[in-house]
Design a protein around this motif. Structure first.
Motif, PDB file in Angstrom:
ATOM      1  N   ARG A 164     -20.082  -9.151 -15.016  1.00  0.00           N
ATOM      2  CA  ARG A 164     -19.235  -9.109 -13.828  1.00  0.00           C
ATOM      3  C   ARG A 164     -19.941  -8.411 -12.677  1.00  0.00           C
ATOM      4  NH1 ARG A 164     -13.595 -11.052 -14.049  1.00  0.00           N
ATOM      5  NH2 ARG A 164     -13.400 -11.747 -16.190  1.00  0.00           N
ATOM      6  N   VAL A 165     -19.712  -8.926 -11.485  1.00  0.00           N
ATOM      7  CA  VAL A 165     -20.188  -8.254 -10.273  1.00  0.00           C
ATOM      8  C   VAL A 165     -19.142  -7.221  -9.887  1.00  0.00           C
ATOM      9  CG1 VAL A 165     -20.916  -8.538  -7.879  1.00  0.00           C
ATOM     10  CG2 VAL A 165     -21.361 -10.367  -9.550  1.00  0.00           C
ATOM     11  N   VAL A 166     -19.567  -5.983  -9.661  1.00  0.00           N
ATOM     12  CA  VAL A 166     -18.650  -4.902  -9.288  1.00  0.00           C
ATOM     13  C   VAL A 166     -18.883  -4.567  -7.819  1.00  0.00           C
ATOM     14  CG1 VAL A 166     -17.823  -2.587  -9.825  1.00  0.00           C
ATOM     15  CG2 VAL A 166     -18.797  -4.015 -11.648  1.00  0.00           C
ATOM     16  N   LEU A 167     -17.792  -4.626  -7.036  1.00  0.00           N
ATOM     17  CA  LEU A 167     -17.866  -4.469  -5.584  1.00  0.00           C
ATOM     18  C   LEU A 167     -16.886  -3.393  -5.112  1.00  0.00           C
ATOM     19  CD1 LEU A 167     -17.318  -8.261  -4.957  1.00  0.00           C
ATOM     20  CD2 LEU A 167     -19.547  -7.179  -4.756  1.00  0.00           C
ATOM     21  N   ASP A 219     -26.268   7.081 -15.537  1.00  0.00           N
ATOM     22  CA  ASP A 219     -24.870   7.370 -15.859  1.00  0.00           C
ATOM     23  C   ASP A 219     -23.960   6.331 -15.213  1.00  0.00           C
ATOM     24  OD1 ASP A 219     -22.132   8.798 -15.182  1.00  0.00           O
ATOM     25  OD2 ASP A 219     -23.040   9.903 -16.832  1.00  0.00           O
ATOM     26  N   LEU A 220     -23.118   5.689 -16.024  1.00  0.00           N
ATOM     27  CA  LEU A 220     -22.248   4.618 -15.513  1.00  0.00           C
ATOM     28  C   LEU A 220     -21.221   5.146 -14.521  1.00  0.00           C
ATOM     29  CD1 LEU A 220     -21.548   2.371 -18.636  1.00  0.00           C
ATOM     30  CD2 LEU A 220     -23.049   1.906 -16.702  1.00  0.00           C
ATOM     31  N   GLN A 221     -20.696   6.334 -14.755  1.00  0.00           N
ATOM     32  CA  GLN A 221     -19.701   6.869 -13.836  1.00  0.00           C
ATOM     33  C   GLN A 221     -20.305   7.136 -12.459  1.00  0.00           C
ATOM     34  OE1 GLN A 221     -16.470   6.977 -14.371  1.00  0.00           O
ATOM     35  NE2 GLN A 221     -16.830   6.127 -16.408  1.00  0.00           N
ATOM     36  N   VAL A 222     -21.529   7.639 -12.455  1.00  0.00           N
ATOM     37  CA  VAL A 222     -22.231   7.860 -11.184  1.00  0.00           C
ATOM     38  C   VAL A 222     -22.488   6.518 -10.505  1.00  0.00           C
ATOM     39  CG1 VAL A 222     -24.362   8.695 -10.123  1.00  0.00           C
ATOM     40  CG2 VAL A 222     -23.276  10.010 -11.956  1.00  0.00           C
ATOM     41  N   LEU A 223     -22.896   5.538 -11.280  1.00  0.00           N
ATOM     42  CA  LEU A 223     -23.151   4.203 -10.736  1.00  0.00           C
ATOM     43  C   LEU A 223     -21.907   3.633 -10.066  1.00  0.00           C
ATOM     44  CD1 LEU A 223     -24.859   1.590 -10.473  1.00  0.00           C
ATOM     45  CD2 LEU A 223     -24.092   0.997 -12.781  1.00  0.00           C
ATOM     46  N   LEU A 224     -20.767   3.707 -10.748  1.00  0.00           N
ATOM     47  CA  LEU A 224     -19.527   3.161 -10.195  1.00  0.00           C
ATOM     48  C   LEU A 224     -19.072   3.948  -8.961  1.00  0.00           C
ATOM     49  CD1 LEU A 224     -17.604   2.440 -13.524  1.00  0.00           C
ATOM     50  CD2 LEU A 224     -18.664   0.780 -11.996  1.00  0.00           C
ATOM     51  N   SER A 225     -19.309   5.242  -8.950  1.00  0.00           N
ATOM     52  CA  SER A 225     -18.955   6.045  -7.776  1.00  0.00           C
ATOM     53  C   SER A 225     -19.798   5.653  -6.569  1.00  0.00           C
ATOM     54  CB  SER A 225     -19.164   7.537  -8.083  1.00  0.00           C
ATOM     55  OG  SER A 225     -18.277   7.969  -9.096  1.00  0.00           O
ATOM     56  N   MET A 226     -21.072   5.348  -6.786  1.00  0.00           N
ATOM     57  CA  MET A 226     -21.943   4.924  -5.696  1.00  0.00           C
ATOM     58  C   MET A 226     -21.515   3.565  -5.145  1.00  0.00           C
ATOM     59  SD  MET A 226     -25.667   6.208  -7.119  1.00  0.00           S
ATOM     60  CE  MET A 226     -26.564   5.647  -5.647  1.00  0.00           C
ATOM     61  N   VAL A 227     -21.085   2.662  -6.052  1.00  0.00           N
ATOM     62  CA  VAL A 227     -20.591   1.357  -5.596  1.00  0.00           C
ATOM     63  C   VAL A 227     -19.311   1.544  -4.789  1.00  0.00           C
ATOM     64  CG1 VAL A 227     -19.680  -0.876  -6.328  1.00  0.00           C
ATOM     65  CG2 VAL A 227     -21.660   0.101  -7.499  1.00  0.00           C
ATOM     66  N   ALA A 228     -18.404   2.381  -5.280  1.00  0.00           N
ATOM     67  CA  ALA A 228     -17.147   2.624  -4.564  1.00  0.00           C
ATOM     68  C   ALA A 228     -17.400   3.217  -3.185  1.00  0.00           C
ATOM     69  CB  ALA A 228     -16.255   3.556  -5.384  1.00  0.00           C
ATOM     70  N   ALA A 229     -18.508   3.974  -3.050  1.00  0.00           N
ATOM     71  CA  ALA A 229     -18.847   4.582  -1.758  1.00  0.00           C
ATOM     72  C   ALA A 229     -19.528   3.590  -0.815  1.00  0.00           C
ATOM     73  CB  ALA A 229     -19.743   5.787  -1.985  1.00  0.00           C
ATOM     74  N   GLY A 230     -19.755   2.359  -1.271  1.00  0.00           N
ATOM     75  CA  GLY A 230     -20.336   1.341  -0.410  1.00  0.00           C
ATOM     76  C   GLY A 230     -21.848   1.361  -0.338  1.00  0.00           C
ATOM     77  N   ILE A 231     -22.515   2.038  -1.266  1.00  0.00           N
ATOM     78  CA  ILE A 231     -23.973   2.134  -1.241  1.00  0.00           C
ATOM     79  C   ILE A 231     -24.618   0.828  -1.706  1.00  0.00           C
ATOM     80  CG2 ILE A 231     -25.948   3.408  -2.214  1.00  0.00           C
ATOM     81  CD1 ILE A 231     -24.109   5.836  -2.375  1.00  0.00           C
ATOM     82  N   GLY A 232     -23.891   0.055  -2.473  1.00  0.00           N
ATOM     83  CA  GLY A 232     -24.394  -1.228  -2.955  1.00  0.00           C
ATOM     84  C   GLY A 232     -23.407  -1.828  -3.933  1.00  0.00           C
ATOM     85  N   VAL A 233     -23.798  -2.912  -4.574  1.00  0.00           N
ATOM     86  CA  VAL A 233     -22.968  -3.535  -5.608  1.00  0.00           C
ATOM     87  C   VAL A 233     -23.748  -3.476  -6.914  1.00  0.00           C
ATOM     88  CG1 VAL A 233     -21.919  -5.044  -3.888  1.00  0.00           C
ATOM     89  CG2 VAL A 233     -23.839  -5.888  -5.268  1.00  0.00           C
TER      90      VAL A 233
END
Length: 308
Positions: A164-167, A219-233
């Protein structure tokens, strides 16, 4: 009522003869006659008639013959199930696993495994797909959850999982029902250090697109937080996704992209009862719809060794 009586009854009905029934069961004819006499005495009704022409079932016999066959089949199934249950004589098993498997599936698997084999010590070692394969090969772990294929390892198939693509929830593609690789090529990609990158590179290469990876996050939680912050997908397997994704949206690929998970084992698994117990337990759970509800491909039917 004894199973030997039911076995004699069914054997006589199948062969039409007391003599042939005795030969089929490997007993004497008098033993068969005694079993039938005692069964009829217990039931208080005649269930077959015997004359020069052979043996016929009475109406009562016709009514109960299917029940007798069913009882014998159930007893045989009990015996087969008991013999197929692995007897664990080892005292310890070391399992290599990744974050994407640990989040959704590992807790259920460990719970089930411990309930079946309470005296077995379970040790976990975490890594990415490449390092887990290396740990299996170097005998640092007994089993490892890996993506298939792994042609240099002995593996057993487990299940399929959709990528899945996470945006971010306000991303321009967030309302989309699906995304192509070409659209994703326009984005800056954050990747987990968990084996997704080789699959993505193959996809982008096949589409003639360039994969722009800006960060690789352990770390997956860090990854998802960065995506939520708009740093990338990012792109993650469904099994790696938490049940709740605040400020995020997930979109499948078009066409769908799936990975297949398997169990890699070191050496010959039959040498370790704990390893075979783990394989059979995991495959049994993978066949359950509740365990695989989050996977797109559903469970993989166990088919033995997939690669050596």
């Amino acid at each position: 009522m004894k199973l030997s009586q039911l076995a004699a009854f069914v054997a006589i009905a199948d062969t039409g003869s007391f003599t042939k029934a005795a030969e089929k069961l490997g007993v004497t004819q008098s033993a068969v006659s005694h079993a039938m006499a005692s069964l009829e005495a217990e039931l208080r009704v005649g269930i077959m008639t015997r004359d020069r022409g052979g043996v016929d079932l009475t109406r009562a016999g016709q009514r109960i013959i299917d029940h007798a066959r069913s009882a014998l089949r159930n007893v045989e199934q009990i015996r087969l199930d008991a013999q197929s249950t692995p007897r664990v004589t080892d005292h310890r098993i070391v399992i290599g696993t990744s974050q994407s498997f640990s989040l959704q599936l590992l807790p259920r698997l460990i719970s089930e495994f411990r309930s079946r084999f309470q005296n077995l010590e379970i040790v976990l070692r975490e890594g990415n797909d490449t390092s887990i394969a290396e740990m299996v090969q170097e005998r640092m772990v007994d089993v490892g959850i890996v993506t298939l294929p792994k042609t240099h390892l002995r593996t057993y198939p487990l299940l399929q999982d959709e990528m899945r693509v996470v945006l971010p929830e306000r991303h321009r593609w967030a309302p989309s029902s699906s995304l192509t690789v070409r659209r994703l090529a326009e984005e800056e990609i954050l990747l987990p250090a968990d084996g997704v990158e080789p699959t993505l590179r193959e996809l982008f290469q096949a589409a003639g697109s360039r994969l722009r990876v800006t960060h690789r996050i352990q770390d997956l939680q860090v990854l998802l937080s960065m995506v939520a912050a708009g740093i990338g997908v990012t792109v993650l397997p469904s099994l790696a996704l938490p049940a709740v994704l605040p400020d995020l949206r997930t979109v499948p690929f078009e066409p769908a992209v799936r990975r297949q998970l398997g169990i890699a084992v070191r050496g010959t698994p039959e040498q370790s009862s704990a390893v075979m117990a783990f394989v059979t337990t995991a495959q049994a759970l993978a066949g359950g719809s509740d365990w695989c509800a989050r996977t797109a491909g559903g469970a993989v039917v166990p088919d033995g060794v997939a690669a050596r």
